[in-house]
Design a protein around this motif. Structure first.
Motif, PDB file in Angstrom:
ATOM      1  N   GLN A   7       0.827  -1.205   0.000  1.00  0.00           N
ATOM      2  CA  GLN A   7       0.000   0.000   0.000  1.00  0.00           C
ATOM      3  C   GLN A   7       0.861   1.255   0.000  1.00  0.00           C
ATOM      4  N   SER A   8       1.961   1.225   0.747  1.00  0.00           N
ATOM      5  CA  SER A   8       2.873   2.368   0.760  1.00  0.00           C
ATOM      6  C   SER A   8       3.459   2.603  -0.629  1.00  0.00           C
ATOM      7  N   ASP A   9       3.815   1.513  -1.312  1.00  0.00           N
ATOM      8  CA  ASP A   9       4.357   1.624  -2.664  1.00  0.00           C
ATOM      9  C   ASP A   9       3.301   2.157  -3.629  1.00  0.00           C
ATOM     10  N   ILE A  10       2.054   1.699  -3.476  1.00  0.00           N
ATOM     11  CA  ILE A  10       0.961   2.195  -4.325  1.00  0.00           C
ATOM     12  C   ILE A  10       0.789   3.700  -4.137  1.00  0.00           C
ATOM     13  N   LEU A  11       0.829   4.150  -2.891  1.00  0.00           N
ATOM     14  CA  LEU A  11       0.675   5.577  -2.619  1.00  0.00           C
ATOM     15  C   LEU A  11       1.825   6.368  -3.216  1.00  0.00           C
ATOM     16  N   ASP A  12       3.045   5.851  -3.122  1.00  0.00           N
ATOM     17  CA  ASP A  12       4.195   6.527  -3.732  1.00  0.00           C
ATOM     18  C   ASP A  12       4.023   6.648  -5.240  1.00  0.00           C
ATOM     19  N   ARG A  13       3.518   5.584  -5.871  1.00  0.00           N
ATOM     20  CA  ARG A  13       3.293   5.622  -7.317  1.00  0.00           C
ATOM     21  C   ARG A  13       2.235   6.671  -7.675  1.00  0.00           C
ATOM     22  N   ALA A  14       1.184   6.763  -6.868  1.00  0.00           N
ATOM     23  CA  ALA A  14       0.149   7.759  -7.121  1.00  0.00           C
ATOM     24  C   ALA A  14       0.700   9.166  -6.962  1.00  0.00           C
ATOM     25  N   ARG A  15       1.585   9.372  -6.005  1.00  0.00           N
ATOM     26  CA  ARG A  15       2.181  10.692  -5.814  1.00  0.00           C
ATOM     27  C   ARG A  15       3.060  11.083  -6.986  1.00  0.00           C
ATOM     28  N   GLN A  16       3.722  10.102  -7.582  1.00  0.00           N
ATOM     29  CA  GLN A  16       4.584  10.384  -8.720  1.00  0.00           C
ATOM     30  C   GLN A  16       3.789  10.613 -10.002  1.00  0.00           C
ATOM     31  N   MET A  17       2.737   9.819 -10.212  1.00  0.00           N
ATOM     32  CA  MET A  17       2.027   9.820 -11.483  1.00  0.00           C
ATOM     33  C   MET A  17       0.688  10.550 -11.445  1.00  0.00           C
ATOM     34  N   GLY A  18       0.177  10.814 -10.250  1.00  0.00           N
ATOM     35  CA  GLY A  18      -1.118  11.469 -10.146  1.00  0.00           C
ATOM     36  C   GLY A  18      -2.266  10.500 -10.015  1.00  0.00           C
ATOM     37  N   ARG A  19      -2.153   9.327 -10.638  1.00  0.00           N
ATOM     38  CA  ARG A  19      -3.203   8.303 -10.579  1.00  0.00           C
ATOM     39  C   ARG A  19      -2.587   6.930 -10.803  1.00  0.00           C
ATOM     40  N   VAL A  20      -3.320   5.885 -10.404  1.00  0.00           N
ATOM     41  CA  VAL A  20      -2.866   4.501 -10.596  1.00  0.00           C
ATOM     42  C   VAL A  20      -4.042   3.686 -11.132  1.00  0.00           C
ATOM     43  N   ALA A  21      -3.724   2.589 -11.844  1.00  0.00           N
ATOM     44  CA  ALA A  21      -4.737   1.727 -12.438  1.00  0.00           C
ATOM     45  C   ALA A  21      -4.675   0.343 -11.803  1.00  0.00           C
ATOM     46  N   VAL A  22      -5.851  -0.237 -11.547  1.00  0.00           N
ATOM     47  CA  VAL A  22      -5.942  -1.523 -10.858  1.00  0.00           C
ATOM     48  C   VAL A  22      -5.180  -2.612 -11.597  1.00  0.00           C
ATOM     49  N   GLU A  23      -5.446  -2.780 -12.880  1.00  0.00           N
ATOM     50  CA  GLU A  23      -4.837  -3.882 -13.626  1.00  0.00           C
ATOM     51  C   GLU A  23      -3.326  -3.730 -13.714  1.00  0.00           C
ATOM     52  N   GLU A  24      -2.861  -2.519 -13.900  1.00  0.00           N
ATOM     53  CA  GLU A  24      -1.413  -2.285 -13.968  1.00  0.00           C
ATOM     54  C   GLU A  24      -0.756  -2.609 -12.630  1.00  0.00           C
ATOM     55  N   LEU A  25      -1.394  -2.214 -11.530  1.00  0.00           N
ATOM     56  CA  LEU A  25      -0.849  -2.513 -10.206  1.00  0.00           C
ATOM     57  C   LEU A  25      -0.832  -4.020  -9.943  1.00  0.00           C
ATOM     58  N   ALA A  26      -1.908  -4.702 -10.329  1.00  0.00           N
ATOM     59  CA  ALA A  26      -1.972  -6.150 -10.121  1.00  0.00           C
ATOM     60  C   ALA A  26      -0.827  -6.844 -10.852  1.00  0.00           C
ATOM     61  N   GLU A  27      -0.546  -6.412 -12.066  1.00  0.00           N
ATOM     62  CA  GLU A  27       0.545  -7.009 -12.835  1.00  0.00           C
ATOM     63  C   GLU A  27       1.894  -6.685 -12.210  1.00  0.00           C
ATOM     64  N   THR A  28       2.062  -5.420 -11.760  1.00  0.00           N
ATOM     65  CA  THR A  28       3.329  -4.998 -11.165  1.00  0.00           C
ATOM     66  C   THR A  28       3.655  -5.784  -9.904  1.00  0.00           C
ATOM     67  N   PHE A  29       2.642  -5.982  -9.044  1.00  0.00           N
ATOM     68  CA  PHE A  29       2.887  -6.627  -7.752  1.00  0.00           C
ATOM     69  C   PHE A  29       2.639  -8.147  -7.782  1.00  0.00           C
ATOM     70  N   GLY A  30       2.141  -8.646  -8.888  1.00  0.00           N
ATOM     71  CA  GLY A  30       1.907 -10.078  -8.991  1.00  0.00           C
ATOM     72  C   GLY A  30       0.811 -10.582  -8.079  1.00  0.00           C
TER      73      GLY A  30
END
Length: 256
Positions: A7-30
């Motif tokens: 969750q901390s990593d997801i929040l960091d990604r959102a801070r960098q990119m502005g938004r995050v996508a469910v499917e992309e996150l699922a693939e990234t984290f396996g």
């Protein structure tokens, strides 16, 4: 909220990119999309993110990324943009510089440009320009935003309206595919609009990473500007928009 490492990593990604996508996150984290949706639900319930179709984004607020984090994001690109923008500003010019880490990079690059007058609502810019041997520095009043040294509100707007300067140099938190300049704080946006209205020429300083982010409040459009200084060639649609509007695009060269 006590966050898991994911969750901390997801929040960091959102801070960098502005938004995050469910499917992309699922693939990234396996993990499964259901797991990511639960993570996003927890983050949204804590007020750290806001749900969107297919993902989540940073919620609207005073600022989307902490000041020190913003300084680190695209730092080399911002310094290159700062140098390129400063090279376009002649000696003896009068300027507005608004809130933003990229406008601060412009201020640092102006150290060798003599006899400037700089009006700013950015305490950091004022401190940087305060070391300039021949610059006159005028700081607006306004409500202090401690997070980044910005001054906003009616007093800042009224101060700006007392001037008519040669060049407005502004930053923005995001730039969308339609060419709209976006930010998070309505009070800051009011100041930026006043700055644009009180300048003979307007220059946006924004790296291409701003195209990957989102913000809810509109400042204006690339069509309203004379120049956009950035770090790489914009996408074709924005290049065409700039060409049609007469907005010149300057690509900053990296440091050698």
């Amino acid at each position: 909220m006590i966050m898991t490492p994911r969750q901390s990593d997801i929040l960091d990604r959102a801070r960098q990119m502005g938004r995050v996508a469910v499917e992309e996150l699922a693939e990234t984290f396996g993990v499964t999309v259901q797991t990511i949706r639960r993570d996003l639900t927890d983050l949204c319930d804590a007020g750290l993110l806001a749900r969107t179709h297919g993902g989540a984004m940073l919620p609207s607020g005073v600022t989307n990324i902490a000041y020190e984090e913003r300084r680190r994001l695209s730092a080399e690109a911002k310094e290159a943009i700062g140098r390129a923008a400063a090279a376009l500003i002649p000696a003896g010019a009068s300027l507005f510089l608004n809130i933003g880490t990229t406008t601060e990079a412009v201020a640092r690059a102006l150290v060798d440009t003599p006899n400037l007058m700089v009006v700013t609502n950015n305490l950091n810019v004022a401190q940087i320009m305060g070391t300039h041997p021949t610059a006159e520095v005028i700081l607006t009043g306004g409500r202090l935003r401690r997070a980044d040294g910005g001054l906003t509100g009616d007093m800042a707007v009224e101060t700006i309206r007392q001037f008519k300067v040669d060049i407005a140099v502004i930053g923005a938190s995001a730039l969308d595919g339609e060419g709209d300049l976006l930010d998070f704080d309505p009070d800051e946006v009011r100041v930026s609009r006043a700055i644009l209205s009180q300048a003979r020429a307007a220059m946006l300083v924004a790296d291409q990473g701003k195209l990957k982010r989102a913000a809810p409040v509109r400042i204006g459009s690339l069509r309203d500007l004379d120049r956009w200084v950035t770090d790489a060639a914009p996408p074709p649609a924005l290049r065409q928009l700039c060409a049609e509007a007469g907005t010149r695009v300057t690509i900053a060269e990296p440091a050698r």
